[in-house]
Design a protein around this motif. Structure first.
Motif, PDB file in Angstrom:
ATOM      1  N   CYS A   1      -9.126  -3.121   1.823  1.00  0.00           N
ATOM      2  CA  CYS A   1      -7.714  -3.400   2.159  1.00  0.00           C
ATOM      3  C   CYS A   1      -7.043  -4.203   1.049  1.00  0.00           C
TER       4      CYS A   1
ATOM      5  N   GLN B   1      -7.436  -2.478  -7.386  1.00  0.00           N
ATOM      6  CA  GLN B   1      -7.390  -1.088  -6.931  1.00  0.00           C
ATOM      7  C   GLN B   1      -6.668  -0.250  -7.979  1.00  0.00           C
TER       8      GLN B   1
ATOM      9  N   ASN C   1      -2.844  -0.091  -8.642  1.00  0.00           N
ATOM     10  CA  ASN C   1      -2.104   0.136  -7.392  1.00  0.00           C
ATOM     11  C   ASN C   1      -1.899  -1.155  -6.622  1.00  0.00           C
ATOM     12  N   ALA C   2      -2.930  -1.990  -6.643  1.00  0.00           N
ATOM     13  CA  ALA C   2      -2.861  -3.257  -5.910  1.00  0.00           C
ATOM     14  C   ALA C   2      -3.830  -4.238  -6.549  1.00  0.00           C
TER      15      ALA C   2
ATOM     16  N   SER D   1      -3.016  -8.082  -1.215  1.00  0.00           N
ATOM     17  CA  SER D   1      -1.936  -8.303  -2.183  1.00  0.00           C
ATOM     18  C   SER D   1      -0.657  -8.743  -1.490  1.00  0.00           C
ATOM     19  N   ARG D   2      -0.309  -8.050  -0.421  1.00  0.00           N
ATOM     20  CA  ARG D   2       0.897  -8.413   0.341  1.00  0.00           C
ATOM     21  C   ARG D   2       0.771  -9.830   0.910  1.00  0.00           C
TER      22      ARG D   2
ATOM     23  N   LEU E   1       0.337  -2.030   6.892  1.00  0.00           N
ATOM     24  CA  LEU E   1      -1.006  -2.078   6.326  1.00  0.00           C
ATOM     25  C   LEU E   1      -1.898  -2.779   7.344  1.00  0.00           C
TER      26      LEU E   1
ATOM     27  N   SER F   1      -4.453  -3.591  -0.824  1.00  0.00           N
ATOM     28  CA  SER F   1      -2.985  -3.655  -0.718  1.00  0.00           C
ATOM     29  C   SER F   1      -2.552  -4.698   0.300  1.00  0.00           C
TER      30      SER F   1
END
Length: 294
Positions: A38, A229, A221-222, A43-44, A75, A40
């Motif tokens: 996970c 990622q 990507n993240a 990251s959030r 997510l 992403s």
């Protein structure tokens, strides 16, 4: 038993008080345990730019975390089917005003999608299944291909700068049309230009140059706390089967591995060519991943 314990669902408060900071660290510890699946979401969470919802039992053990953005992206990182009823109750009372996408482990992406279908009749416009892969040095090996090795010796992997924007944009556009968009008529050149420039300025876009021409690209990507990622890996049509993607992925993997990062990526389950490329680079599938778009 744990499955008989009451479960509670809360939104993380952003007031920054002592209690909030303690809960935030507790959530982060849960996410870091699951970070490779996970990135992403981590990251959030680290950026602190979305609503965070967490599920916890009376023993103070966290069983799941969701990020819900203002644009309708969900997510998730969930650890048991038993918490799905309370997730359904939450969305029944606090459903996002709009739903854009659900992203994460396949079984729970499907489960959350079923909640929205049941409660609101919301039907996805598109969905894609991926294999989530993680780099493991034990699985790396070198193929002896003199022709590819000779070609790659004249290739340069580099970090993209603003001055590379015009050269790399056509490859980014081709990538989105071929690998991302279900409906190619939905391609938005303005948005792609804005996001590509922003990612270049953030140092998250990389390319391969051959004889002065950019022939392949990749991006981050993240970026989590301990994981990177990779994504957006693409080779221009006329330069495929020369080992460019493998060379690019291996080069970036070595860089991030030297920084102590775990490297993951996801790839369409139907794209066996790409899966084999990543396996040759030392990546092995470890989970099913899914994205649903609305």
């Amino acid at each position: 038993m744990w499955y008989n314990l009451p479960m509670f669902i809360f939104e993380l408060m952003s007031d920054g008080g002592p209690g909030s900071l303690q809960i935030r660290q507790h959530i982060l510890n849960f996410l870091l345990t699951n970070e490779h699946k996970c990135v992403s979401l981590v990251s959030r969470f680290l950026k602190n730019d979305t609503k965070i919802v967490y599920i916890i039992d009376e023993r103070n053990i966290i069983w799941g975390v969701l990020s819900i953005s203002s644009g309708g992206q969900i997510l998730h990182c969930l650890e048991s089917d038993s918490i799905l009823p309370i997730v359904e109750e939450y969305f029944a009372m606090n459903g996002p005003q709009k739903l854009f996408s659900i992203i994460g482990e396949q079984k729970y992406t499907d489960a959350i999608a079923k909640i929205f279908l049941k409660r609101f009749g919301t039907v996805p416009k598109a969905q894609t299944e991926y294999a989530l892969m993680e780099f493991n040095e034990a699985f790396t090996f070198e193929k002896n291909d003199p022709k590819k090795r000779a070609f790659l010796s004249s290739c340069e992997v580099f970090d993209c700068k603003d001055s590379d924007f015009d050269a790399i944009f056509p490859i980014q556009k081709a990538y989105e049309l071929e690998e991302v968009l279900v409906d190619k008529s939905k391609f938005n050149e303005k948005n792609t230009r804005i996001l590509l420039r922003r990612n270049i300025q953030s140092g998250e876009v990389f390319a391969v140059r051959h004889s002065g021409k950019i022939v392949g690209k990749a991006s981050i990507n993240a970026r989590g706390q301990n994981c990177i990622q990779l994504g957006g890996i693409f080779t221009e049509m006329g330069f495929r089967n020369h080992g460019i993607a493998t060379h690019l992925v291996k080069t970036l993997t070595e860089r991030f591995k030297s920084e102590g990062k775990t490297i993951v990526l996801f790839v369409k389950k139907t794209n066996m060519t790409a899966i084999n490329v990543y396996k040759n680079c030392g990546f092995m599938p470890f989970n099913d991943y899914k994205i649903m778009y609305y």
